[in-house]
Motif scaffolding. Structure first.
Motif, PDB file in Angstrom:
ATOM      1  N   SER A 433      13.452  14.917  72.481  1.00  0.00           N
ATOM      2  CA  SER A 433      14.755  15.342  72.990  1.00  0.00           C
ATOM      3  C   SER A 433      15.006  14.776  74.381  1.00  0.00           C
ATOM      4  N   LEU A 435      15.898  16.477  76.919  1.00  0.00           N
ATOM      5  CA  LEU A 435      15.271  17.404  77.869  1.00  0.00           C
ATOM      6  C   LEU A 435      13.797  17.068  78.073  1.00  0.00           C
ATOM      7  N   ASN A 436      13.072  16.848  76.990  1.00  0.00           N
ATOM      8  CA  ASN A 436      11.650  16.549  77.109  1.00  0.00           C
ATOM      9  C   ASN A 436      11.413  15.170  77.717  1.00  0.00           C
ATOM     10  N   THR A 439      11.953  15.951  81.569  1.00  0.00           N
ATOM     11  CA  THR A 439      10.892  16.757  82.200  1.00  0.00           C
ATOM     12  C   THR A 439       9.500  16.236  81.878  1.00  0.00           C
ATOM     13  N   GLU A 447      15.089  23.927  82.065  1.00  0.00           N
ATOM     14  CA  GLU A 447      16.308  23.311  81.545  1.00  0.00           C
ATOM     15  C   GLU A 447      17.464  23.522  82.513  1.00  0.00           C
ATOM     16  N   VAL A 450      17.330  20.923  85.176  1.00  0.00           N
ATOM     17  CA  VAL A 450      17.762  19.616  84.658  1.00  0.00           C
ATOM     18  C   VAL A 450      19.286  19.553  84.591  1.00  0.00           C
ATOM     19  N   ILE A 451      19.905  20.613  84.071  1.00  0.00           N
ATOM     20  CA  ILE A 451      21.369  20.648  83.971  1.00  0.00           C
ATOM     21  C   ILE A 451      22.008  20.580  85.357  1.00  0.00           C
ATOM     22  N   HIS A 460      26.239  14.987  83.562  1.00  0.00           N
ATOM     23  CA  HIS A 460      26.179  16.155  82.676  1.00  0.00           C
ATOM     24  C   HIS A 460      27.165  16.015  81.516  1.00  0.00           C
ATOM     25  N   TYR A 470      21.383  18.435  75.490  1.00  0.00           N
ATOM     26  CA  TYR A 470      20.078  18.156  76.091  1.00  0.00           C
ATOM     27  C   TYR A 470      18.938  18.193  75.077  1.00  0.00           C
ATOM     28  N   HIS A 471      19.220  18.664  73.860  1.00  0.00           N
ATOM     29  CA  HIS A 471      18.195  18.722  72.814  1.00  0.00           C
ATOM     30  C   HIS A 471      18.398  17.626  71.770  1.00  0.00           C
ATOM     31  N   ARG A 493      15.723  11.539  85.291  1.00  0.00           N
ATOM     32  CA  ARG A 493      14.279  11.816  85.257  1.00  0.00           C
ATOM     33  C   ARG A 493      13.659  11.641  86.645  1.00  0.00           C
TER      34      ARG A 493
END
Length: 587
Positions: A433, A435-436, A439, A447, A450-451, A460, A470-471, A493
């Motif tokens: 994802s 998100l991963n 991070t 999360e 990150v947002i 965004h 994000y997923h 990132r």
């Protein structure tokens, strides 16, 4: 490094492998005991058969025979129980051992210098970490303990034969050397064949991995037919290597089977003559027929199991060769620091990727905390090398690199690399994802953080527009995103780590105008208040830099601001600007 070489068996390598069984000593000894008991209960069957024939069948004792069959069933049940225990726990031990070795190997490889990966084929490393280590498991599941069990069974069977009837035993023992000699030739031939198989497997993995990774190049330059023919050739060599093992098997096993059948025939002939003369009991002949199978079958299997053991040893040798490789950056620094100011100093730094082929020739410069420094120059000038050295991906030949006045060698590697974040031109994203990928599964980054960071640098909305936001799974290497979108994620990132030092390596050289504008806005936000080193091909980034380092062939030839460097008549930067940047500025 331990080598198998031409030796039939490398005891030093084997002992090194057994060290990994220490955490599982209880299971190791249990399997050994199970092998012994399995042998004992297995060899009871021919003896019980002899008793059944001579004591109950020939005398027509039906009730006694029924009771004795119950005893035989009990022995069989015990044999099955220990057979299950032996097979299950031998395989369990093998899987535990290779899990530990694989973890150790992966950890070792993650500490290698970048120079190691520059010279090593990815496919070969994958082969070592996956299939070679899996082959090591067979040493325990099919090799070591099976060999011990088979050798023990053969020894017990030979003793039983001698006790029962020494003359019949001599007939069996007369044929035995033929199979032993054939098994020895078979083992030596198969060892060589298995080494070739492992080599061809590595070649095949390397070829397939590289072509799949670079499939866009293959198709873009219409190399499908050429690569197809190359693959067919490599695949053919792989097939030949395996057929070589099949050939040896097809020769050895018929010989072993024929020898067993001939021996049984001799036993029936000679034993029958003696039984007819009243010199031998019929049960002994039946017993010997079973015992011959128990003696010759393990002997055939020993050759096979020994080659399984050898194949595992070859694989272990390859894996240990990597574990023995000393290609790590020395992490002897004791300085742990959460945050640095960001002062950077290069003092007479010299470096070469290959010995005696210097890439940087005494580089010296300073970057003050909070400054943005741009590095420009032709391809191969040494720009990216400076970044690699700052993070200690490679070791310098001489000179000093310092952060906040302290040599980077004084920092622990983890502490040093935690100070900076890098955005590369070729962004690598995992099949995971968004998100991963941002991070990198660091639980310290939520999360929500990150947002918030994505909103601050203005991306965004772009992420939210993707299915799942994000997923959203970007697939392997971020294949579901454009190069510009991947760059934006790389900026995010870098930003969420809140680095003291930001490094942008040609991060906007291959993006569309819309993404470039987003990146420029993000750059302004990210670089604010922190030391930034920018390798750029775009004029907008360079003009905003506090200082520009102009490089040529591993040397810094000019230093100054954009305006200062343009004032130099026939200056390197001015010529570069007129050739490369002027059209961009006019446009």
């Amino acid at each position: 490094m331990t080598k198998i070489g031409g030796k039939a068996f490398d005891t030093k390598l084997f002992k090194r492998l057994l060290v990994h069984t220490k955490p599982y000593r209880s299971t190791y000894y249990f399997v050994m005991v199970a092998a012994i008991l399995l042998t004992l209960f297995g060899t009871l069957t021919p003896i019980l058969l002899k008793v059944a024939v001579d004591e109950y069948i020939t005398s027509s004792d039906a009730s006694g025979l029924l009771t004795f069959i119950g005893i035989m069933l009990g022995v069989l049940l015990m044999e099955v129980t220990f057979q299950f225990s032996f097979v299950y726990f031998a395989n369990w031990l093998g899987q535990e051992v290779i899990r530990d070795i694989r973890v150790k190997l992966f950890k070792h490889m993650t500490a290698f210098k970048m120079a190691y990966f520059d010279k090593s084929a990815v496919g070969r490393l994958v082969t070592r970490a996956v299939s070679d280590i899996e082959t090591i498991a067979s040493i325990f599941s099919q090799g070591l303990f099976m060999l011990i069990a088979d050798l023990l069974k053969m020894l017990v069977v030979m003793v039983i034969m001698l006790v029962l009837e020494w003359r019949l035993s001599l007939i069996v023992f007369a044929v035995l050397p033929l199979i032993v000699y054939a098994a020895r030739l078979f083992q030596k031939a198969m060892k060589s064949a298995f080494e070739q198989v492992r080599t061809q497997v590595a070649n095949l993995n390397t070829f397939v991995q590289e072509r799949i990774t670079g499939m866009n190049i293959v198709q873009l330059f219409t190399r499908e037919a050429t690569e197809y023919h190359k693959f067919r050739k490599i695949n053919e060599e792989h097939k030949k290597a395996w057929l070589r093992t099949v050939w040896y098997n097809s020769i050895f096993f018929p010989i072993a089977e024929l020898s067993s059948s001939v021996t049984i025939g001799l036993i029936v002939w000679y034993g029958g003559l003696r039984a007819a003369a009243g010199e031998l009991e019929i049960g002994t002949i039946f017993s010997f027929i079973l015992l011959i199978g128990m003696l010759f079958r393990p002997l055939r299997q020993i050759a096979d199991k020994f080659n399984t053991l050898q194949m595992g040893m070859v694989a272990a040798n390859r894996v240990f060769a990597i574990l023995d490789t000393e290609s790590t950056i020395e992490d002897q620094g004791a300085l742990e620091i959460e945050k640095v100011r960001g002062d950077i100093t290069f003092d007479d730094v010299r470096f070469s990727y290959v010995a005696d082929e210097e890439v940087l020739h005494g580089i010296s410069f300073e970057v003050k905390a909070g400054e943005t420094v741009a590095i420009v120059g032709a391809t191969g000038a040494g720009k990216s090398t400076i970044i690699n050295l700052l993070n200690r991906f490679y070791e310098i030949d001489s000179g000093t690199i310092a952060i906040d006045g302290k040599s980077i060698k004084d920092f622990t590697l983890t502490s040093l690399r935690a100070q900076s974040a890098i955005v590369l031109q070729d962004v690598f994203l995992f099949a995971d994802s968004i998100l991963n990928n941002i991070t990198l599964r660091d639980d310290r980054v939520s999360e929500e953080q990150v947002i918030k960071a994505a909103k601050q640098i203005g991306i965004h909305d772009f992420i939210s527009s993707l299915p799942g936001g994000y997923h959203y799974n970007v697939k392997e290497r971020g294949a579901m995103l454009s190069s510009g979108q991947r760059q934006l994620l790389a900026f995010l990132r870098a930003y969420v780590t809140n680095p003291s030092i930001l490094i942008l390596d040609e991060a906007t050289s291959s993006v569309d105008s819309y993404s470039e504008q987003l990146i420029q806005d993000a750059t302004d936000t990210i670089t604010e208040g922190r030391t930034s080193i920018v390798i750029a091909h775009r004029l907008a980034t360079i003009k905003k830099a506090d200082k520009i380092l102009v490089m040529d062939a591993g040397n810094i030839v000019e230093v100054g601001t954009h305006d200062e460097l343009l004032q130099k008549e026939d200056g390197y930067y001015r010529n570069l600007y007129e050739v490369q940047f002027l059209n961009e500025e006019v446009a």
